[in-house]
Motif scaffolding. Structure first.
Motif, mmCIF file in Angstrom:
data_model
loop_
_atom_site.group_PDB
_atom_site.id
_atom_site.type_symbol
_atom_site.label_atom_id
_atom_site.label_comp_id
_atom_site.label_asym_id
_atom_site.label_seq_id
_atom_site.Cartn_x
_atom_site.Cartn_y
_atom_site.Cartn_z
ATOM 1 N N THR A 135 -0.142 107.216 34.777
ATOM 2 C CA THR A 135 -1.221 107.771 33.964
ATOM 3 C C THR A 135 -1.988 106.637 33.293
ATOM 4 N N PRO A 136 -3.213 106.885 32.848
ATOM 5 C CA PRO A 136 -4.007 105.811 32.239
ATOM 6 C C PRO A 136 -3.326 105.218 30.997
ATOM 7 N N MET A 137 -3.484 103.911 30.840
ATOM 8 C CA MET A 137 -3.060 103.239 29.623
ATOM 9 C C MET A 137 -4.265 103.168 28.688
ATOM 10 N N LEU A 138 -4.125 103.730 27.491
ATOM 11 C CA LEU A 138 -5.218 103.777 26.533
ATOM 12 C C LEU A 138 -5.110 102.578 25.604
ATOM 13 N N GLU A 139 -6.024 101.631 25.743
ATOM 14 C CA GLU A 139 -5.986 100.447 24.893
ATOM 15 C C GLU A 139 -6.202 100.843 23.436
ATOM 16 N N GLY A 140 -5.503 100.129 22.575
ATOM 17 C CA GLY A 140 -5.551 100.450 21.153
ATOM 18 C C GLY A 140 -4.741 101.676 20.795
ATOM 19 N N GLY A 141 -4.058 102.267 21.771
ATOM 20 C CA GLY A 141 -3.270 103.469 21.550
ATOM 21 C C GLY A 141 -4.047 104.748 21.785
ATOM 22 N N TRP A 197 -8.699 86.907 28.708
ATOM 23 C CA TRP A 197 -8.197 88.245 29.057
ATOM 24 C C TRP A 197 -7.211 88.159 30.208
ATOM 25 N N PHE A 198 -6.146 88.961 30.135
ATOM 26 C CA PHE A 198 -5.146 89.024 31.189
ATOM 27 C C PHE A 198 -4.809 90.477 31.509
ATOM 28 N N SER A 199 -4.646 90.784 32.803
ATOM 29 C CA SER A 199 -3.951 92.003 33.216
ATOM 30 C C SER A 199 -2.690 91.529 33.925
ATOM 31 N N ILE A 200 -1.531 91.918 33.408
ATOM 32 C CA ILE A 200 -0.262 91.367 33.869
ATOM 33 C C ILE A 200 0.654 92.492 34.333
ATOM 34 N N GLN A 201 1.151 92.351 35.554
ATOM 35 C CA GLN A 201 2.095 93.314 36.143
ATOM 36 C C GLN A 201 3.424 92.589 36.381
ATOM 37 N N LEU A 202 4.433 92.933 35.604
ATOM 38 C CA LEU A 202 5.728 92.265 35.724
ATOM 39 C C LEU A 202 6.587 92.921 36.793
ATOM 40 N N ASP A 203 7.568 92.169 37.285
ATOM 41 C CA ASP A 203 8.411 92.643 38.389
ATOM 42 C C ASP A 203 9.238 93.871 38.025
ATOM 43 N N ASP A 204 9.528 94.061 36.736
ATOM 44 C CA ASP A 204 10.359 95.213 36.345
ATOM 45 C C ASP A 204 9.544 96.487 36.131
ATOM 46 N N GLY A 205 8.230 96.435 36.444
ATOM 47 C CA GLY A 205 7.382 97.613 36.301
ATOM 48 C C GLY A 205 6.616 97.681 34.991
ATOM 49 N N THR A 206 6.795 96.693 34.119
ATOM 50 C CA THR A 206 6.055 96.639 32.858
ATOM 51 C C THR A 206 4.653 96.088 33.106
ATOM 52 N N ASP A 207 3.650 96.717 32.485
ATOM 53 C CA ASP A 207 2.258 96.280 32.605
ATOM 54 C C ASP A 207 1.715 95.933 31.228
ATOM 55 N N ARG A 226 2.699 98.820 28.723
ATOM 56 C CA ARG A 226 3.244 100.026 29.341
ATOM 57 C C ARG A 226 4.591 99.648 29.949
ATOM 58 N N GLY A 227 5.668 100.180 29.389
ATOM 59 C CA GLY A 227 6.992 99.875 29.879
ATOM 60 C C GLY A 227 7.267 100.490 31.235
ATOM 61 N N SER A 228 8.339 100.044 31.876
ATOM 62 C CA SER A 228 8.671 100.531 33.211
ATOM 63 C C SER A 228 8.969 102.030 33.224
ATOM 64 N N ARG A 229 9.346 102.583 32.077
ATOM 65 C CA ARG A 229 9.628 104.008 31.980
ATOM 66 C C ARG A 229 8.456 104.789 31.379
ATOM 67 N N GLY A 230 7.306 104.136 31.243
ATOM 68 C CA GLY A 230 6.105 104.813 30.781
ATOM 69 C C GLY A 230 5.837 104.721 29.292
ATOM 70 N N ARG A 231 6.757 104.134 28.531
ATOM 71 C CA ARG A 231 6.568 104.049 27.087
ATOM 72 C C ARG A 231 5.473 103.027 26.761
ATOM 73 N N ALA A 232 4.536 103.413 25.893
ATOM 74 C CA ALA A 232 3.403 102.559 25.548
ATOM 75 C C ALA A 232 3.582 101.950 24.159
ATOM 76 N N ASP A 266 5.798 90.695 17.271
ATOM 77 C CA ASP A 266 6.215 92.059 16.947
ATOM 78 C C ASP A 266 6.794 92.801 18.148
ATOM 79 N N GLY A 267 6.450 92.359 19.353
ATOM 80 C CA GLY A 267 6.958 93.014 20.550
ATOM 81 C C GLY A 267 8.068 92.245 21.237
ATOM 82 N N ASN A 268 8.491 91.126 20.616
ATOM 83 C CA ASN A 268 9.520 90.276 21.211
ATOM 84 C C ASN A 268 9.128 89.871 22.628
ATOM 85 N N ILE A 269 7.855 89.450 22.766
ATOM 86 C CA ILE A 269 7.287 89.087 24.067
ATOM 87 C C ILE A 269 6.848 87.630 24.040
ATOM 88 N N GLU A 270 7.221 86.882 25.061
ATOM 89 C CA GLU A 270 6.675 85.541 25.271
ATOM 90 C C GLU A 270 6.528 85.325 26.778
#
Length: 277
Positions: A135-141, A197-207, A226-232, A266-270
């Motif tokens: 489903t679409p990912m809505l930027e800014g939530g 700007w980046f659009s990033i698709q990770l191997d585990d299904g996270t975008d 967008r997590g691999s299980r759809g959580r935004a 805040d997202g524990n992302i690097e």
């Protein structure tokens, strides 16, 4: 997908493809639509008095890159002529050509939603079908962001299963891959601000969509995940940094970093990104 009553709007596809031999390619195709009575771009405003049935003009950019051979091809349409039935069908549809190429033979470019969530994209170098698997990912939530006081509606289709063919060295090569689509519109007339700007698709299904937008007074960041299980998740604080490796354009002398680190505390992302080409 349909156009809006906005000063500037664009539909942006990009992706990574491979052929049966494992050779890799990347592509980008972007169509812009601008209100010539409101946009502050001189060469577009010159069309304001010539348009009879619409105040909008379109223009387009596309790139195809052979990553193994480190070769890229580009097409810039400063003005694109659209067919009369473009933007009129129940699903999104636009056919457009580069008027400069008409005398030498032209390609009809197309972006068409053939059924909900499935797209046909044709350019000078590609003929691709893309099917959205999420489903679409809505930027800014909520599909709306504000950076440096500038407002924009924005959503992405982050996982498009892609197949078709690309035109390389005079022959059509079957390919498959995965693509990304951005659709964004805004009432910003024109800006000399800059963005990374980046659009990033990770191997585990996270975008991830990551952008840093800067003007003379400061910077804003927007990160949507967008997590691999759809959580935004949505974040507004990140650190974008790059090393000293750059590519310098021989034409414009502009310098482009070749590697970036994106940290979202805040997202524990690097993430560390590095240009393939």
């Amino acid at each position: 997908m349909h156009p809006h009553d906005a000063v500037i709007e664009w539909w942006y596809f990009n992706g990574l493809l491979k052929d049966a031999k494992g050779n890799k390619y990347s592509f980008m195709d972007c169509l812009f639509r601008a209100d010539v009575k409101k946009v502050d771009i001189p060469y577009l405003k010159s069309f304001a008095g010539r348009l009879k049935s619409s105040r909008y003009v379109t223009f387009a950019h596309s790139v195809m890159a052979d990553l193994g051979r480190k070769k890229s091809m580009k097409e810039v349409q400063n003005i694109s002529l659209t067919s009369r039935d473009s933007f009129t069908k129940p699903l999104f549809f636009v056919d457009y050509i580069d008027p400069v190429s008409v005398m030498d033979g032209f390609v009809v470019n197309e972006i068409a939603e053939t059924k909900p969530g499935t797209f046909h994209v044709r350019t000078k170098w590609a003929d691709l079908t893309m099917e959205s698997r999420k489903t679409p990912m809505l930027e800014g939530g909520k599909g709306f962001i504000v950076v440096r006081g500038r407002q924009s509606f924005y959503y992405s289709l982050t996982d498009l299963r892609t197949k078709g063919a690309i035109h390389i060295d005079g022959r059509w090569v079957p390919v498959t891959g995965r693509s990304w689509m951005d659709h964004q519109w805004s009432d910003t007339s024109y800006t000399k601000d800059r963005w990374t700007w980046f659009s990033i698709q990770l191997d585990d299904g996270t975008d991830l969509m990551c952008v840093e937008y800067a003007d003379k007074k400061g910077k804003d960041q927007v990160i949507d995940v967008r997590g691999s299980r759809g959580r935004a998740a949505h974040y507004e604080r990140a650190v974008f940094s790059h090393d000293r490796r750059v590519w310098k354009s021989g034409t414009t002398k502009a310098e482009y970093p070749l590697s970036w680190t994106i940290a979202v505390p805040d997202g524990n992302i690097e993430l560390v990104t590095s240009a393939i080409l």
